[in-house]
Design a protein around this motif. Sequence first.
Motif, PDB file in Angstrom:
ATOM      1  N   GLU A  38       0.513 -19.038  66.957  1.00  0.00           N
ATOM      2  CA  GLU A  38       0.227 -18.056  67.714  1.00  0.00           C
ATOM      3  C   GLU A  38       0.199 -18.293  69.283  1.00  0.00           C
ATOM      4  N   TYR A  39      -0.530 -19.649  69.279  1.00  0.00           N
ATOM      5  CA  TYR A  39      -0.834 -20.045  70.922  1.00  0.00           C
ATOM      6  C   TYR A  39       0.129 -20.629  71.285  1.00  0.00           C
ATOM      7  N   MET A  40       1.099 -20.655  70.128  1.00  0.00           N
ATOM      8  CA  MET A  40       2.424 -21.764  71.101  1.00  0.00           C
ATOM      9  C   MET A  40       3.322 -20.369  71.594  1.00  0.00           C
ATOM     10  N   ILE A  41       3.492 -19.564  70.686  1.00  0.00           N
ATOM     11  CA  ILE A  41       4.258 -18.413  70.461  1.00  0.00           C
ATOM     12  C   ILE A  41       3.945 -17.848  72.201  1.00  0.00           C
ATOM     13  N   ASP A  42       2.425 -17.482  72.588  1.00  0.00           N
ATOM     14  CA  ASP A  42       1.646 -17.198  73.224  1.00  0.00           C
ATOM     15  C   ASP A  42       2.314 -18.272  74.755  1.00  0.00           C
ATOM     16  N   ASN A  43       2.534 -19.181  74.897  1.00  0.00           N
ATOM     17  CA  ASN A  43       2.844 -20.282  75.852  1.00  0.00           C
ATOM     18  C   ASN A  43       4.255 -20.030  75.789  1.00  0.00           C
ATOM     19  N   ILE A  44       5.352 -20.539  75.087  1.00  0.00           N
ATOM     20  CA  ILE A  44       6.031 -19.816  75.528  1.00  0.00           C
ATOM     21  C   ILE A  44       6.484 -18.986  75.718  1.00  0.00           C
TER      22      ILE A  44
ATOM     23  N   PHE B 100      11.850 -17.758  66.226  1.00  0.00           N
ATOM     24  CA  PHE B 100      12.957 -17.554  66.853  1.00  0.00           C
ATOM     25  C   PHE B 100      14.214 -17.161  66.236  1.00  0.00           C
ATOM     26  N   ALA B 101      14.672 -18.131  64.783  1.00  0.00           N
ATOM     27  CA  ALA B 101      15.276 -18.082  65.189  1.00  0.00           C
ATOM     28  C   ALA B 101      15.582 -16.690  64.083  1.00  0.00           C
ATOM     29  N   GLN B 102      14.549 -16.190  63.355  1.00  0.00           N
ATOM     30  CA  GLN B 102      14.748 -14.763  62.814  1.00  0.00           C
ATOM     31  C   GLN B 102      14.670 -13.429  63.291  1.00  0.00           C
ATOM     32  N   PHE B 103      14.187 -13.404  63.981  1.00  0.00           N
ATOM     33  CA  PHE B 103      13.914 -13.185  65.159  1.00  0.00           C
ATOM     34  C   PHE B 103      15.667 -12.536  66.315  1.00  0.00           C
TER      35      PHE B 103
ATOM     36  N   ARG C  88      22.173 -14.816  74.677  1.00  0.00           N
ATOM     37  CA  ARG C  88      21.799 -14.361  76.280  1.00  0.00           C
ATOM     38  C   ARG C  88      21.978 -13.185  76.018  1.00  0.00           C
ATOM     39  N   ASN C  89      22.441 -12.308  76.037  1.00  0.00           N
ATOM     40  CA  ASN C  89      22.589 -10.413  75.258  1.00  0.00           C
ATOM     41  C   ASN C  89      21.539 -10.189  74.889  1.00  0.00           C
ATOM     42  N   VAL C  90      21.216 -10.495  73.593  1.00  0.00           N
ATOM     43  CA  VAL C  90      20.122 -10.185  72.942  1.00  0.00           C
ATOM     44  C   VAL C  90      18.974 -10.326  74.259  1.00  0.00           C
ATOM     45  N   LEU C  91      18.280 -12.181  74.328  1.00  0.00           N
ATOM     46  CA  LEU C  91      17.610 -11.622  75.807  1.00  0.00           C
ATOM     47  C   LEU C  91      17.082 -11.247  76.414  1.00  0.00           C
ATOM     48  N   GLU C  92      18.893 -10.672  77.160  1.00  0.00           N
ATOM     49  CA  GLU C  92      17.936 -10.299  78.172  1.00  0.00           C
ATOM     50  C   GLU C  92      18.121  -8.349  78.246  1.00  0.00           C
ATOM     51  N   GLU C  93      18.791  -7.705  77.025  1.00  0.00           N
ATOM     52  CA  GLU C  93      18.169  -6.599  76.558  1.00  0.00           C
ATOM     53  C   GLU C  93      17.187  -6.375  76.016  1.00  0.00           C
ATOM     54  N   VAL C  94      16.705  -7.767  75.334  1.00  0.00           N
ATOM     55  CA  VAL C  94      14.876  -6.825  74.830  1.00  0.00           C
ATOM     56  C   VAL C  94      13.412  -7.245  75.701  1.00  0.00           C
ATOM     57  N   SER C  95      12.837  -6.364  75.912  1.00  0.00           N
ATOM     58  CA  SER C  95      11.831  -6.363  76.379  1.00  0.00           C
ATOM     59  C   SER C  95      11.360  -8.218  75.999  1.00  0.00           C
ATOM     60  N   MET C  96      10.769  -8.422  77.199  1.00  0.00           N
ATOM     61  CA  MET C  96       9.672  -9.943  76.527  1.00  0.00           C
ATOM     62  C   MET C  96       8.563  -9.607  75.664  1.00  0.00           C
ATOM     63  N   GLU C  97       7.803  -8.606  75.831  1.00  0.00           N
ATOM     64  CA  GLU C  97       6.856  -8.215  74.826  1.00  0.00           C
ATOM     65  C   GLU C  97       7.368  -7.543  73.870  1.00  0.00           C
TER      66      GLU C  97
ATOM     67  N   LYS D 127       7.825 -11.393  72.209  1.00  0.00           N
ATOM     68  CA  LYS D 127       6.426 -11.688  71.970  1.00  0.00           C
ATOM     69  C   LYS D 127       6.151 -10.926  70.349  1.00  0.00           C
ATOM     70  N   ASN D 128       6.372  -9.713  70.886  1.00  0.00           N
ATOM     71  CA  ASN D 128       5.075  -8.549  68.758  1.00  0.00           C
ATOM     72  C   ASN D 128       6.399  -9.580  68.031  1.00  0.00           C
ATOM     73  N   SER D 129       7.430  -9.214  67.852  1.00  0.00           N
ATOM     74  CA  SER D 129       8.053  -9.632  66.747  1.00  0.00           C
ATOM     75  C   SER D 129       8.518 -10.821  66.098  1.00  0.00           C
TER      76      SER D 129
END
Length: 135
Positions: A26-32, A93-96, A111-120, A123-125
């Motif tokens: 969980e800390y790794m996810i938060d840091n990334i 990340f691969a599952q998401f 890139r389209n997936v990462l740009e279109e989806v909010s960072m929050e 993270k929650n996913s």
Amino acid sequence: MVDEFKFLRAQADEPLSTFLDYITYEYMIDNIMLLLKGTISGRDINELMEQCHPLGLFQEATMRSIPTFEHSPKGYADLYQTVLVDTPIGSYFAQFLAESSETIGTAGEMRNVLEEVSMEIIKNSLVKLYLEDFF
């Protein structure tokens, strides 16, 4: 405290070692996510590195490479190779990405997936996938 945790992890056998690994995920996810958000907002990498939780740190080279990706298809391909593949939480990340896009054949599609989806939402996913795996 972190040194004591790392010592305990080094001495632990299964299943305790796996449990201790999951504690750090969980800390790794938060840091990334902190590094990615900071990069998008243009913050200094050294400032971001100081804010990272010590239990979620990777090798320094990996941590420093996360915020240096370019906002281009090649940059996202590099991000995928360093963050998504080479880290213990890469499977989340691969599952998401698989759930977000049926087929990610190119870096541009990722890139389209990462740009279109909010960072929050990302993270929650990721935390949701981590918790499902943990239990």
